[in-house]
Design a protein around this motif. Structure first.
Motif, mmCIF file in Angstrom:
data_model
loop_
_atom_site.group_PDB
_atom_site.id
_atom_site.type_symbol
_atom_site.label_atom_id
_atom_site.label_comp_id
_atom_site.label_asym_id
_atom_site.label_seq_id
_atom_site.Cartn_x
_atom_site.Cartn_y
_atom_site.Cartn_z
ATOM 1 N N MET A 435 -2.605 -13.788 -8.357
ATOM 2 C CA MET A 435 -1.844 -15.510 -7.904
ATOM 3 C C MET A 435 -0.137 -14.568 -8.046
ATOM 4 S SD MET A 435 -2.090 -18.948 -9.639
ATOM 5 C CE MET A 435 -3.794 -19.567 -9.550
ATOM 6 N N GLU A 436 0.026 -15.451 -6.663
ATOM 7 C CA GLU A 436 1.198 -15.842 -6.077
ATOM 8 C C GLU A 436 1.593 -16.756 -5.676
ATOM 9 O OE1 GLU A 436 2.956 -11.755 -4.063
ATOM 10 O OE2 GLU A 436 3.111 -12.934 -2.905
ATOM 11 N N TYR A 437 2.908 -17.373 -6.126
ATOM 12 C CA TYR A 437 2.977 -18.678 -5.825
ATOM 13 C C TYR A 437 2.150 -19.626 -5.575
ATOM 14 C CZ TYR A 437 7.049 -15.767 -5.204
ATOM 15 O OH TYR A 437 8.499 -16.078 -5.378
ATOM 16 N N GLY A 438 1.512 -20.036 -6.578
ATOM 17 C CA GLY A 438 -0.329 -20.289 -6.527
ATOM 18 C C GLY A 438 -1.033 -20.086 -5.403
ATOM 19 N N ILE A 439 -1.057 -18.930 -4.624
ATOM 20 C CA ILE A 439 -2.011 -18.538 -3.489
ATOM 21 C C ILE A 439 -2.793 -17.320 -4.015
ATOM 22 C CG2 ILE A 439 -2.291 -18.195 -1.456
ATOM 23 C CD1 ILE A 439 -1.563 -20.403 -1.703
ATOM 24 N N LYS A 440 -4.292 -17.238 -3.720
ATOM 25 C CA LYS A 440 -4.722 -15.815 -4.505
ATOM 26 C C LYS A 440 -5.160 -14.657 -3.215
ATOM 27 C CE LYS A 440 -6.251 -18.327 -8.743
ATOM 28 N NZ LYS A 440 -7.503 -18.805 -9.641
ATOM 29 N N VAL A 486 0.284 -19.602 6.396
ATOM 30 C CA VAL A 486 -0.799 -20.880 6.335
ATOM 31 C C VAL A 486 -0.410 -21.368 5.571
ATOM 32 C CG1 VAL A 486 -2.035 -19.440 8.412
ATOM 33 C CG2 VAL A 486 -2.738 -19.811 5.674
ATOM 34 N N SER A 487 -0.481 -21.318 4.097
ATOM 35 C CA SER A 487 -0.553 -21.640 3.379
ATOM 36 C C SER A 487 0.775 -23.599 3.136
ATOM 37 C CB SER A 487 -0.730 -22.241 1.641
ATOM 38 O OG SER A 487 -2.069 -20.966 1.405
ATOM 39 N N HIS A 515 -10.921 -23.622 -1.026
ATOM 40 C CA HIS A 515 -10.424 -24.662 -2.578
ATOM 41 C C HIS A 515 -9.983 -24.473 -3.078
ATOM 42 C CE1 HIS A 515 -14.636 -24.237 -1.431
ATOM 43 N NE2 HIS A 515 -14.926 -23.450 -1.577
ATOM 44 N N ASN A 516 -8.187 -23.357 -2.904
ATOM 45 C CA ASN A 516 -6.869 -23.859 -3.749
ATOM 46 C C ASN A 516 -6.449 -25.124 -3.382
ATOM 47 O OD1 ASN A 516 -4.912 -23.646 -4.685
ATOM 48 N ND2 ASN A 516 -4.819 -21.009 -4.214
ATOM 49 N N LYS A 517 -6.190 -26.210 -4.125
ATOM 50 C CA LYS A 517 -5.829 -27.134 -4.457
ATOM 51 C C LYS A 517 -4.228 -27.058 -4.156
ATOM 52 C CE LYS A 517 -9.478 -29.401 -6.813
ATOM 53 N NZ LYS A 517 -9.795 -30.590 -8.093
ATOM 54 N N ALA A 524 -4.933 -25.149 7.042
ATOM 55 C CA ALA A 524 -4.681 -23.862 6.414
ATOM 56 C C ALA A 524 -5.143 -22.558 6.899
ATOM 57 C CB ALA A 524 -4.339 -23.815 5.113
ATOM 58 N N VAL A 525 -7.043 -23.145 6.788
ATOM 59 C CA VAL A 525 -7.769 -21.868 6.790
ATOM 60 C C VAL A 525 -8.434 -22.166 8.757
ATOM 61 C CG1 VAL A 525 -10.687 -21.507 6.221
ATOM 62 C CG2 VAL A 525 -9.066 -22.152 4.438
ATOM 63 N N GLU A 526 -8.377 -23.034 8.802
ATOM 64 C CA GLU A 526 -8.267 -23.617 10.517
ATOM 65 C C GLU A 526 -7.467 -22.628 11.327
ATOM 66 O OE1 GLU A 526 -8.910 -25.262 8.315
ATOM 67 O OE2 GLU A 526 -10.842 -26.184 8.169
#
Length: 646
Positions: A435-440, A486-487, A515-517, A524-526
């Motif tokens: 995890m880095e700044y909330g992104i896995k 993208v996040s 599924h990341n809140k 972001a995924v699209e």
């Protein structure tokens, strides 16, 4: 000592949280001319930037105060109307539905009436109206176009030109020529005019189509020209660190001061701002559409451009002053940070049981990585005790490994035998989620290259991405760079990776991202696509001039790279990616240089300029960042440059 370390850890946590937040400015990114000074300050452990502006010019109408807006409020219990005050700054009370509104528009007045948001019609009152357009952070290149006020009227469809040749940075909602007062039934301030139910007539008037009685027309007002100089706010860890920063800034900027502090809590805010301001009326109240300087547009351009150049020169002086600051500016700074090892003890009363462990090691997910086997025989014999000590000191670490070979090949991975487990559970292959700044992301340490030390660099790139950009991420690895972008921004990213295992890790990370809140930007995924294959082959099939930004963290070609290398320095990749860039597009080109070459990196610059000339392009270096060290006195650098496409 323990209390001091806790204080430093708390400051570091707040720094990471602040820098990882989504940029809420109109462009959604750091100004290009402020990238270098922000990077220089954020590289230091004692500081982090909270807000910045490199300087800008724009046209506006109204009272010129951006921080607040006045609204007409109709009180259901009284017949008279009262003027409301709304602070538009971001704060912790943004979600509060109740407003405190003064009868005379003074927010400090004690006689307050509480209104629910539904009771506020938000009618433009003529007081506090501020409408800004043609924002430009660069020099004026076409003065006739920029100062042509007739092209501000959207009713003139054949000549409507809201930007007027302003900022070249491409972004959604970049130019805030849209009205900042929206109807109460629309909470999204970024929707277009049709969605808001109103027609925006520049600085002239606002007509509410659905309910004409709810909005009155804004009276025509004079148009002004403004130049705002450089401004920067920096959080400092200690009072001595704040003093050192102010001393570095004062030779370039005279307006420097400590604006906020909480002694003992590491919350000292230093404000630095320039003195190159300008406010000049372009029209009169009687003739709001006729510029009083017609025929003198070149003179107006020179006024602004001269201020831009002086402002940028001061920023450059400030950057140099920050780079030569002493390594330690805190009174309580440790002087032993350069030690490679430190000693921990199993029993404080038994020095014979002390174990020497590395002071620096990487942590990826729940795995601690020692990057080399110690040459010292005594330390090597205690290798397993060293691993157990790390497990004891760090409860979230489950496995300790040591890398037994160098990273080689295009995949830059250690291989099956390249990682030796010295403590913790046996795991094969070494896969973990980081995890880095909330992104896995998912990392296979045996077969992919991933460095947590690149986290600040990934964040630096995110801060430069504007809304609506189309980005190409080459050599994306496990995809952390692309997922961070993208996040945190509204950009669209196409990521390419040759390593099949790294590509599979990226796809798994993409499923986790859905599924990341912690992701605040929608869809972001699209907006992210991963492609598996050779970057040169894939780029040959992409549409020319289709990307606003390209990330090129190319792998090191062994001894062929660097100041003594005889390789091509990645020229083949430059020849493939440059045709894909739009005019004014930006590229983050990673190269390898000796410490004496930094920060100019003229060898890298000459390589890029040579390839640009092959395509008839011009390049401008925005910033050169030190990303890390690959060997003794050998650096990994990133040259950010912008191209002009013919």
């Amino acid at each position: 000592m323990k209390q001091m370390q806790e204080k430093k850890d708390d400051f570091q946590s707040r720094k990471e949280l602040c820098l990882s937040k989504r940029d809420r400015s109109s462009a959604g990114r750091i100004d290009p001319k402020a990238v270098e000074i922000c990077a220089a300050i954020n590289e230091r452990k004692e500081y982090y930037t909270t807000s910045s502006c490199a300087g800008r010019c724009f046209l506006y109408s109204g009272d010129g105060v951006k921080a607040h807006h006045h609204f007409v409020v109709k009180n259901e219990t009284k017949e008279e109307e009262t003027f409301g005050y709304n602070n538009n700054n971001d704060n912790e009370n943004d979600n509060n539905n109740n407003f405190e509104i003064s009868k005379n528009g003074d927010p400090m007045n004690d006689n307050i009436i509480h209104h629910n948001e539904a009771e506020i019609f938000r009618q433009p009152s003529g007081l506090g109206f501020f409408h800004r357009f043609r924002v430009n952070h660069d020099v004026i290149r076409d003065e006739i176009r920029y100062f042509d006020l007739n092209t501000l009227d959207p009713d003139r469809e054949d000549s409507f030109d809201p930007s007027g040749g302003g900022d070249p940075v491409r972004t959604v909602a970049q130019y805030d020529y849209k009205q900042n007062l929206l109807p109460p039934n629309n909470d999204n301030h970024e929707n277009d005019d049709a969605a808001s139910g109103g027609i925006i007539h520049g600085p002239f008037e606002v007509i509410q189509q659905n309910n004409p009685e709810k909005f009155k027309c804004i009276p025509q007002q004079p148009i002004w020209l403004r130049f705002e100089p450089f401004i920067l706010h920096v959080m400092c860890r200690s009072l001595s660190a704040a003093q050192a920063l102010m001393n570095a800034a004062r030779p370039a900027f005279k307006n420097v001061g400590l604006t906020s502090w909480k002694h003992g809590f590491g919350r000292y805010i230093v404000a630095i701002w320039g003195d190159e301001g300008l406010d000049l009326p372009l029209t009169t109240p009687n003739q709001t559409m006729k510029c009083i300087y017609q025929g003198q547009e070149t003179w107006l351009k020179d006024l602004l451009n001269e201020r831009h150049f002086r402002n940028w020169k001061k920023i450059e002086r400030f950057v140099q002053a920050v780079r030569v600051m002493p390594q330690h500016v805190d009174d309580d700074d440790d002087d032993d940070d350069d030690d490679a090892t430190t000693t921990f003890q199993e029993d404080d009363n038994d020095n014979e049981n002390s174990v020497i462990v590395p002071k620096r090691f990487d942590v990826v997910g729940d795995i601690a990585i020692l990057h080399s086997i110690p040459e010292d025989k005594q330390i090597y014999n205690n290798l397993f005790e060293m691993g157990n000590m790390l497990l004891k000191r760090n409860k979230h670490i489950k496995v300790v490994v040591v890398r037994s070979n160098n990273l080689t090949g295009t995949e830059r991975s250690p291989g099956e035998e390249g990682m030796k487990i010295i403590a913790g559970v046996q795991r094969s292959p070494l896969i973990t989620s980081h995890m880095e700044y909330g992104i896995k992301c998912v990392v296979d340490l045996n077969h992919t290259f991933f460095s947590p030390r690149m986290g600040p660099e990934r964040l630096r790139i995110c801060q430069q991405v504007a809304r609506g950009e189309r980005i190409l991420a080459l050599f994306c690895g496990v995809g952390m760079d692309a997922m961070q972008i993208v996040s945190r921004t509204e950009a669209t990213v196409l990521a390419i990776e040759l390593n099949p295992i790294a590509h599979q890790c990226a796809l798994r990370g993409l499923r986790m991202l859905a599924h990341n809140k912690a992701v605040k930007c929608p869809n972001a995924v699209e907006r992210l696509s991963f492609l598996h294959g050779d970057a040169l082959e894939i780029m040959s099939g992409l549409e020319p001039k289709s990307f606003d930004r390209i990330l090129a963290p190319r792998p090191k070609e062994g001894n062929m790279d660097g100041d003594l290398g005889m390789g091509d320095a990645g020229v083949e990749f430059l020849r493939a990616l440059l045709p894909l860039m739009k005019d004014q597009g930006e590229c983050h080109w990673y190269d390898f240089a000796a410490d004496w070459e930094f920060p100019d990196c003229n060898r890298t610059k000459r390589t890029i300029e040579g390839v640009c000339k092959e395509f008839g392009m011009q390049m401008e270096v925005i910033h050169v960042a030190k990303v890390g060290s690959v060997a003794k006195r050998q650096l990994r650098v990133c040259m950010d440059f912008r191209v002009r496409v013919p």
